[in-house]
Design a protein around this motif. Structure first.
Motif: not given
Length: 381
Positions: A63-64, A102-106, A156-160
């Motif tokens: 994802k990252t 760009l939002f990681d660990e959302i 754009a986001v990424a997360g579990l």
């Protein structure tokens, strides 16, 4: 005269750049992400912008890295990990060059341990529309005034795990997976490959200016069955594909159908809709009434269902009654339990006739091959 860029060939290059470093679950995902990269350069041409969501059940699913590649291709990238809503809406409303957030660990914002984060959720929801604004009080003490801050920007986001339904429904969803042993990617080296991505980004910006008149105000033909919110999400991307030409219009529509269908398969709706659907398809199949105690037994026994563990407790009579009372019968009365005569006694329970209107309005179409009635319920009346 400046030579005209070939939009289809450029999108092919953008897709190929992603394929060097990313393993997405389907070809449709590569098509969608390449179109999303391009749409960020033409944001002011659209009435809405889809969110791009890279989600996975486990860490180490790429994802990252997906966000890192997107970062090299979009205008004014702004990486945001644990950024506050105030910082984001001030960044978006300042100046004329809108950032691509760009939002990681959302999941740290919306995950089960994060608690509510309505301010940020409101920002992300409002910024989906071109007219979206976030209202804030500014000033000191009694001198405060209300000011509207524009919130429209690409995100754009990424997360579990998953995201709130209000954000999922505004997103192109890419369900990431860990790489299999036979899936190889090129190692991403920022010092080397960022420059390559930036050259593509600059050419995307150049092509965007060339395609602006074509894209502005375009109403692309949507695939059959893609309406309402999914159509809002995909219209900008399909407009980009139509402007690029080549085989991208066909690939974009095929990707749209594939990813919208996949999102529906993963979307069980709200907890209330899940309850109504399980009652129709799992619990009250072929019967017209059932005592509450029997309904609870059957719901709590369902595999792959949330009812046996709602915040640490199984669904009970009080919670069932409260949830169903939010929906109405055909006579516009709240759904409530009624008396059901059984052998030698009268029990409270629910009638299929009272639920039928809510089933028709809120639930997805019933399965083509309905389950047979549960043993012992065929003649429960």
């Amino acid at each position: 005269m400046t030579p005209t860029l070939d939009g289809a060939a450029l999108l092919n290059e953008v897709e190929a750049f992603h394929r060097r470093f990313n393993v997405f679950p389907t070809d449709a995902a590569f098509v969608a992400v390449a179109l999303w990269d391009a749409h960020a350069h033409l944001l002011d041409c659209f009435d809405s912008t889809p969110r791009l969501a890279f989600l996975s059940p486990e860490p180490g699913s790429g994802k990252t890295r997906a966000l890192e590649i997107v970062e090299t291709l979009v205008p004014q990238p702004m990486t945001a990990v644990n950024a506050s809503a105030a910082a984001l809406f001030r960044s978006v409303s300042a100046g004329t060059a809108k950032p691509t957030i760009l939002f990681d660990e959302i999941d740290t914002v919306f995950g089960p341990k994060a608690g509510d984060n309505e301010e940020l959720r409101g920002f992300l929801n409002a910024g989906h529309r071109r007219t979206g604004v976030t209202y804030r009080c500014i000033g000191d003490g009694g001198q405060q005034t209300v000011q509207a801050f524009p919130s429209y920007c690409a995100v754009a986001v990424a997360g579990l795990g998953s995201l709130p339904d209000t954000i999922l429904s505004r997103s192109v969803i890419i369900r990431m997976r860990r790489r299999a042993r036979n899936e190889k990617v090129e190692p991403f080296r920022a010092r080397v490959h960022e420059a390559e991505g930036h050259k593509l980004r600059d050419r995307l910006a150049e092509w965007a200016e060339q395609a602006r008149e074509t894209v502005m105000g375009a109403w692309p033909d949507m695939p059959d069955g893609v309406t309402d919110r999914p159509a809002d999400v995909w219209e900008p991307l399909i407009a980009i594909a139509d402007a690029a030409g080549g085989d991208w219009p066909e690939r974009a529509r095929a990707a749209c159908v594939a990813l919208v269908t996949a999102s529906k398969a993963n979307d069980k709706g709200s907890l209330g809709v899940r309850l109504l659907t399980d009652l129709r398809d799992q619990v009250m199949v072929g019967i017209d009434r059932l005592p509450t105690v029997a309904i609870l037994d059957r719901l709590n026994a369902l595999d792959d269902a949330p009812w046996a563990d709602l915040h640490g407790k199984p669904l009970d009579n009080r919670r069932l009654s409260k949830m169903l009372a939010e929906y109405m019968t055909a006579d516009n009365e709240p759904i409530t339990s009624r008396n059901i005569k059984t052998a030698g006694s009268v029990l409270k329970g629910y009638y299929a006739a009272d639920l039928a209107d809510a089933w028709a309005r809120y639930c997805p179409p019933p399965p083509k091959s309905p389950l047979p009635p549960l043993p012992g319920t065929e003649n429960v009346a």
